[in-house]
Scaffold this active site. Structure first.
Site, mmCIF file in Angstrom:
data_model
loop_
_atom_site.group_PDB
_atom_site.id
_atom_site.type_symbol
_atom_site.label_atom_id
_atom_site.label_comp_id
_atom_site.label_asym_id
_atom_site.label_seq_id
_atom_site.Cartn_x
_atom_site.Cartn_y
_atom_site.Cartn_z
ATOM 1 N N ARG A 22 29.767 27.098 -21.489
ATOM 2 C CA ARG A 22 31.005 26.862 -20.731
ATOM 3 C C ARG A 22 31.541 28.157 -20.145
ATOM 4 O O ARG A 22 31.963 28.204 -18.990
ATOM 5 C CB ARG A 22 32.061 26.191 -21.613
ATOM 6 C CG ARG A 22 31.712 24.759 -21.994
ATOM 7 C CD ARG A 22 32.725 24.166 -22.933
ATOM 8 N NE ARG A 22 32.808 24.974 -24.143
ATOM 9 C CZ ARG A 22 33.750 24.855 -25.061
ATOM 10 N NH1 ARG A 22 34.717 23.970 -24.936
ATOM 11 N NH2 ARG A 22 33.747 25.613 -26.146
ATOM 12 N N ASN A 40 32.611 20.549 -23.307
ATOM 13 C CA ASN A 40 31.587 19.975 -24.159
ATOM 14 C C ASN A 40 31.857 18.483 -24.322
ATOM 15 O O ASN A 40 33.007 18.044 -24.244
ATOM 16 C CB ASN A 40 31.607 20.619 -25.550
ATOM 17 C CG ASN A 40 31.031 22.019 -25.553
ATOM 18 O OD1 ASN A 40 30.284 22.408 -24.669
ATOM 19 N ND2 ASN A 40 31.370 22.781 -26.566
#
Length: 97
Positions: A22, A40
């Site tokens: 990320r 996520n």
């Protein structure tokens, strides 16, 4: 002439959680001048949305498909809901926790 703006949703499969995916996605998106988000999923994937100039969105799609974070292993990246937009829906590129 102004360049076409694109919006696309994505989901990336493989070893993409616990490997700073990320953070690297946010960094790459910002370097390309894109806006959107990344998070996520409970399924072990990473998903999000990209928006920005069409050529930069295409570059980011290629990065998600082939590069990712240094310790990640991307098996596949899926893109859907690709569409032209008149204005950006986001002001920045956020990591959603």
């Amino acid at each position: 002439m102004a360049q076409d703006l694109l919006s696309v949703d994505y989901e990336v499969y493989g070893r993409v959680q616990g490997v700073f995916f990320r953070k690297y996605t946010q960094k790459e998106g910002l370097q390309l001048g894109l806006v959107g988000w990344v998070q996520n999923t409970e399924a072990g994937t990473v998903q999000g949305q990209l928006q920005g100039p069409a050529d930069k969105v295409k570059q980011m799609q290629e990065w998600l498909r082939t590069t990712g974070s240094p310790k990640s292993h991307v098996v596949k990246a899926e893109f859907k809901n690709e569409k032209r937009i008149n204005a950006l829906d986001h002001k920045d590129f956020r990591v959603i926790r």
